[in-house]
Design an enzyme around this catalytic site. Structure first.
Site, PDB file in Angstrom:
ATOM      1  CB  CYS A 117      78.724  57.602 -47.856  1.00  0.00           C
ATOM      2  SG  CYS A 117      79.572  58.921 -46.965  1.00  0.00           S
ATOM      3  CB  THR A 132      77.155  54.701 -57.197  1.00  0.00           C
ATOM      4  OG1 THR A 132      77.962  54.803 -56.016  1.00  0.00           O
ATOM      5  CG2 THR A 132      78.049  54.458 -58.399  1.00  0.00           C
ATOM      6  CD  GLU A 177      83.243  63.139 -52.247  1.00  0.00           C
ATOM      7  OE1 GLU A 177      83.244  62.006 -51.725  1.00  0.00           O
ATOM      8  OE2 GLU A 177      84.260  63.696 -52.675  1.00  0.00           O
TER       9      GLU A 177
END
Ligand code: NAD
Length: 486
Positions: free
Chosen positions: A287, A233, A253
């Site tokens: 993830c 992120t 993503e």
């Protein structure tokens, strides 16, 4: 056994064809042993500029290649992936610490992406709209973006690069891929060889191994019209800021801290099996990893007992030498980070039920209970083989706890009543929810992606690829010229 190394990719960069690069050698290291396996040629920001210029010049020729020829190249690439499974899976195991079945699953999923991409060039590429003006025809058509930059992580380096590369190519774009330096061989060099041998014309695809400076140069290059990024992120935010400033399309993503909710009427054997798979697969470096097990207080002890029994049975070791369930974490920094999250959470009152041990890059499958939302093991993305369990008292509280995380990638809900689970699913802010299953779900034909800190709502897979990797153009046609009032 040594892995076959190829002097071509050890000493050259793939700039649409193998070329001598200016960059330094980049070591390829085995996370299980620390052994130097090989090297690749690192790219530099100057190579990004070379690649972008070559791609700009090649793109219109590639877009004009008939649809069935594009499809044939992609089908051949799919076949080559299967043919080279031994080599590709071997590198995935040694370079990335993947256990054999994970490497095999990743290759199969990439094969499916290639097959799906091969079907894209034959999709309808436009629509006709009416006009108020007699005789005027309005065509709306999809057109390629131009050059797409793909920046990929190391955890599923083949799938997470190719899920962007292949549809982008199928839809007439050129692509510059920057693999992570920790997966430059299986996520970069081997894919360049596959696409070159499949007959992709020179100049259309480029692979530039390197770190943040190469990624940054790709993001900032004016000839690169879209960035498809999969990674953390923090980096995604930076890339999003740059793309926003440059008005460049970005598909981001990003990370996750995914919850599995276990209601009081759940099948605890199935729920604990899903929980173990979701937390420990690929050492938790996914993830969609189940990072939080939220369990109804009345069944929490029974769930923890089952989950701990499963965790305690998992063997951890070098996946190249032994048959194990868990391989190494990607490097020592990651393994130490996981250990630190555990230690800080234990200092705040959490209890390690099983596991918790680090040996070099290896961390045993760990179940940690008595977790509260203020603990790092609850609030941070762990990316290691850790299953934190927290008890809740009502469906509303479970919903609030899921939504407490700024991430919004995946979730799972276990209940004997699918209606009850669906009511919770409708109230949680995540991109993907799986009822009576686990969080690590990926099917090539279904749009995939997250919300909140997990991404900017870009989607991969199925029909979403058409929107992601094209832009559109309105062409209106009048057979004769028209005169306006002045
Ligand atoms: P990372 O963000 O550090 O690196 C990802 C890629 O970005 C690498 O290729 C890296 O070299 C490159 N990069 C790093 N800094 C850059 C910069 N400033 N500009 C451009 N490129 C840069 O990610 P990581 O920690 O290696 O990977 C794990 C992360 O990826 C986790 O947070 C995980 O959740 C996330 N992830 C998300 C998905 C998804 O589909 N949502 C899938 C897999 C992994």
């Amino acid at each position: 056994m040594d892995m076959p190394v190829n002097p071509v990719w050890q000493q050259h960069l793939f700039l649409g064809g193998w070329q001598t690069g200016e960059g330094e050698p980049l070591a390829v290291t085995e996370p299980a042993t620390g052994e130097r396996l090989s090297q690749v040629k690192a790219a530099t920001p100057a190579d990004v500029d070379r690649a972008a210029t070559i791609a700009r010049d090649a793109q219109q020729r590639w877009a004009a290649v008939p649809f069935d020829q594009k499809a044939e190249i992609l089908r051949t690439a799919a076949a080559l992936l299967k043919e080279r499974a031994g080599e590709i899976n071997g590198w995935n195991t040694r370079e990335c610490g993947s256990i054999g079945p994970k490497a095999e699953w990743e290759l199969q999923a990439t094969y499916e992406q290639a097959q799906m991409a091969a079907a894209l060039p034959m999709q309808p590429s436009g629509q006709i709209f009416p006009s108020n003006l007699p005789g005027k025809r309005n065509y709306w058509q999809r057109i390629p973006l131009g050059t797409v930059g793909v920046i990929a992580p190391w955890n599923f380096p083949i799938l997470l690069s190719m899920r962007s590369v292949l549809p982008a190519l199928a839809l007439g774009n050129c692509v510059i891929l920057k693999p992570d330096p920790k997966s430059s061989v299986c996520g970069g060099a081997l894919m360049a060889q596959v696409l070159q041998d499949a007959g992709l014309p020179e100049g259309v695809f480029h692979v530039l191994p390197g770190g943040p400076e190469v990624g940054q140069a790709l993001v900032e290059h004016p000839l690169v019209k879209m960035i498809s990024f999969t990674g953390s992120t923090a980096v995604g935010r930076k890339i999003g800021e740059t793309c926003g400033r440059m008005l460049k399309k970005a598909a981001l993503e990003l990370g996750g801290n995914n919850a599995q909710v276990v209601l009081d009427d759940a099948d605890l054997d199935a729920a604990s099996s899903c929980g173990a798979w979701g937390s420990f697969l690929h050492q938790g470096q996914i993830c969609m990893q189940t990072g939080r097990h939220l369990v109804h207080r009345s069944v929490a002890d029974a769930y923890i007992e089952r989950l701990a029994a499963r965790a305690g049975n998992l063997a951890c070791g070098d996946p190249w030498q032994q048959q194990v369930h868990l391989g190494p974490l990607i490097n020592e920094a990651q393994a130490r980070r996981v250990e630190d999250i555990l230690q800080r959470s234990v200092a705040m009152g959490a209890r390690i039920v099983v596991g918790g041990r680090r040996r070099g890059n290896f961390v045993d499958a760990t179940v940690i209970a008595d977790v509260t939302p203020d603990m790092p093991v609850f609030s941070e993305e762990i990316f290691g083989p850790v299953a934190p369990v927290m008890a809740f008292d009502s469906d509303d509280q479970a919903t609030d706890l899921v939504n407490e995380s700024p991430y919004g990638l995946a979730a799972a809900i276990h209940s004997g009543s699918t209606e009850r689970a669906r009511r919770i699913a409708e109230r949680i802010r995540v991109g993907m929810v799986h009822i009576n299953d686990q969080t690590v779900n990926n099917e090539f034909q279904v749009p995939f992606g997250g919300l909140g800190s997990s991404g900017n709502s870009g989607r991969f897979g199925g029909p979403a690829n058409l929107d992601e990797f094209t832009t559109s153009q309105w062409v209106s046609v009048l057979d004769e010229g028209i005169q306006y009032p002045f």
